[in-house]
Design an enzyme around this catalytic site. Structure first.
Site, PDB file in Angstrom:
ATOM      1  N   HIS A 298      -7.150  -4.508   9.812  1.00 13.58           N
ATOM      2  CA  HIS A 298      -7.436  -4.379   9.140  1.00 13.58           C
ATOM      3  C   HIS A 298      -5.870  -5.155   8.139  1.00 13.58           C
ATOM      4  O   HIS A 298      -5.056  -5.185   8.787  1.00 13.58           O
ATOM      5  CB  HIS A 298      -6.751  -2.658   8.504  1.00 13.58           C
ATOM      6  CG  HIS A 298      -6.141  -2.051   8.371  1.00 13.58           C
ATOM      7  ND1 HIS A 298      -5.799  -0.447   9.586  1.00 13.58           N
ATOM      8  CD2 HIS A 298      -4.920  -2.104   8.484  1.00 13.58           C
ATOM      9  CE1 HIS A 298      -5.177  -0.082   9.525  1.00 13.58           C
ATOM     10  NE2 HIS A 298      -3.727  -1.426   8.929  1.00 13.58           N
TER      11      HIS A 298
ATOM     12  N   GLU B 230      -9.489  -1.967   5.057  1.00 13.19           N
ATOM     13  CA  GLU B 230     -10.632  -1.708   6.194  1.00 13.19           C
ATOM     14  C   GLU B 230     -12.303  -2.739   6.083  1.00 13.19           C
ATOM     15  O   GLU B 230     -12.255  -2.860   5.246  1.00 13.19           O
ATOM     16  CB  GLU B 230     -10.467  -0.030   6.007  1.00 13.19           C
ATOM     17  CG  GLU B 230      -9.775   0.783   6.288  1.00 13.19           C
ATOM     18  CD  GLU B 230      -9.162   1.060   7.414  1.00 13.19           C
ATOM     19  OE1 GLU B 230      -9.591   0.366   7.656  1.00 13.19           O
ATOM     20  OE2 GLU B 230      -8.600   2.025   7.644  1.00 13.19           O
TER      21      GLU B 230
ATOM     22  N   ASN C 212      -7.884  -2.802  13.918  1.00 11.94           N
ATOM     23  CA  ASN C 212      -9.055  -2.691  13.700  1.00 11.94           C
ATOM     24  C   ASN C 212      -8.981  -4.330  12.899  1.00 11.94           C
ATOM     25  O   ASN C 212     -10.283  -4.243  12.027  1.00 11.94           O
ATOM     26  CB  ASN C 212      -9.501  -1.444  13.223  1.00 11.94           C
ATOM     27  CG  ASN C 212      -9.374  -1.427  12.029  1.00 11.94           C
ATOM     28  OD1 ASN C 212      -7.711  -2.122  11.016  1.00 11.94           O
ATOM     29  ND2 ASN C 212      -9.970   0.054  10.983  1.00 11.94           N
TER      30      ASN C 212
ATOM     31  N   ASP D 210       1.216  -1.175  -0.227  1.00 12.28           N
ATOM     32  CA  ASP D 210       0.297   0.166  -0.239  1.00 12.28           C
ATOM     33  C   ASP D 210       0.470   1.746  -0.208  1.00 12.28           C
ATOM     34  O   ASP D 210       2.074   0.860   0.234  1.00 12.28           O
ATOM     35  CB  ASP D 210      -1.155  -0.001   0.707  1.00 12.28           C
ATOM     36  CG  ASP D 210      -0.066  -0.327   2.428  1.00 12.28           C
ATOM     37  OD1 ASP D 210       0.735  -0.076   2.666  1.00 12.28           O
ATOM     38  OD2 ASP D 210      -1.090  -1.059   3.060  1.00 12.28           O
TER      39      ASP D 210
HETATM   40  C1  GLP Z   1      -0.647   0.330   8.032  1.00 13.07           C
HETATM   41  C2  GLP Z   1      -0.458  -0.355   7.474  1.00 13.07           C
HETATM   42  C3  GLP Z   1      -0.554  -1.257   7.849  1.00 13.07           C
HETATM   43  C4  GLP Z   1      -0.308  -2.135   8.952  1.00 13.07           C
HETATM   44  C5  GLP Z   1      -0.837  -1.757   9.907  1.00 13.07           C
HETATM   45  C6  GLP Z   1      -0.182  -2.133  11.580  1.00 13.07           C
HETATM   46  O1  GLP Z   1      -2.192   1.169   8.362  1.00 13.07           O
HETATM   47  N1  GLP Z   1      -1.495  -0.168   5.954  1.00 13.07           N
HETATM   48  O2  GLP Z   1      -0.667  -2.275   6.221  1.00 13.07           O
HETATM   49  O3  GLP Z   1      -0.301  -3.410   8.698  1.00 13.07           O
HETATM   50  O4  GLP Z   1      -0.711   0.312   9.890  1.00 13.07           O
HETATM   51  O5  GLP Z   1       1.054  -0.967  11.951  1.00 13.07           O
HETATM   52  P1  GLP Z   1       1.508  -0.908  12.719  1.00 13.07           P
HETATM   53  O6  GLP Z   1       2.960  -2.484  12.109  1.00 13.07           O
HETATM   54  O7  GLP Z   1       2.346  -0.376  12.887  1.00 13.07           O
HETATM   55  O8  GLP Z   1       1.161  -2.059  13.711  1.00 13.07           O
END
Ligand code: GLP
Length: 240
Positions: free
Chosen positions: A136, A141, A134, A65
């Protein structure tokens, strides 16, 4: 889906690192296509890759992403993150780096082209990911269709708040992102998703014990035949 509960963040990162390392060693001289995440979760995984000088000569990468509206030089863009943590550290060829362009004039076309590029590369062999609090995955989402492909996604307030820790203010966090779809992720041959820390415990509980539902995207991993959900004890705390 196999659920692996390990002691801590270090062990989760080491597990993923070992999986990648084995894959590259088994396929020396052959093309390997990786799906890659950003976020805080994969930081140690990337550190281990660079410290151990894994050979990326024949690796093609697709990031999952990117924020809409942030250019490559912006410190909060996922390109910048990837360059800092991986691209500049390994012998990955520039032409083998793929990440959606959140600055593209035609975002819909950018997404369609990205999905096509993955197909042209022969699909993704190993997709590494994190999990949002959440539930995702990538930026899919809650209530994203399980049939979704790469597209523009509005971010939920929860995700914007979670990710605001990297920005100066909540207002600066982009409200939209480009993301691979759930079906793009599920088409990968192998999935390795990581979660660490108590703030992921609810999402991990849903992922393992919850009903498979678009309301919680990470539950889709239950349907993949070759998926690992690797979590530390804190993230697994609601499973007991
Ligand atoms: C972001 C990314 C995800 C990631 C998630 C969790 O929104 N788009 O790919 O897995 O957050 O992030 P973190 O690893 O910082 O908790």
């Amino acid at each position: 889906m196999k659920v692996i509960v390990l002691k801590d963040y270090e062990a989760v990162s080491e597990f993923s690192f070992q999986k990648l390392s084995e894959k590259l060693h088994e396929n020396i001289g052959k093309k390997i296509v990786l799906g890659l995440p950003t976020g805080s979760t994969p930081l140690l995984f990337y550190k281990k890759i660079s410290e151990n000088e894994l050979d990326f000569e024949n690796v093609i990468t697709f990031n999952m992403d990117e924020y809409v509206g942030l250019d490559k030089q912006n410190e909060n863009s996922f390109y910048y993150f990837m360059n800092q943590n991986l691209y500049s550290k390994v012998n990955l060829k520039e032409q083998n780096i793929n990440i959606p362009n959140g600055m593209a004039k035609d975002l819909t076309k950018e997404c369609m082209d990205y999905e096509e590029k993955i197909k042209q590369a022969g699909g993704i062999d190993m997709f590494f990911g994190g999990v949002g609090s959440n539930g995702h995955i990538a930026f899919n989402e809650p209530y994203s269709s399980f049939n979704s492909v790469t597209r523009v996604q509005d971010l939920t307030l929860k995700t914007i708040k979670d990710n605001s820790r990297f920005f100066k203010s909540l207002e600066e966090v982009p409200k939209k992102a480009l993301t691979v779809g759930i079906s793009t992720i599920m088409s990968a041959k192998e999935l390795i998703f990581m979660a660490s820390g108590e703030n992921k415990a609810r999402a991990v509980f849903e992922a393992v014990k919850g009903e498979v539902s678009e309301a919680c995207p990470v539950t889709v991993l239950q349907k993949h035949e070759n998926a690992y959900l690797v979590v530390d004890e804190a993230a697994a705390s609601l499973l007991k």
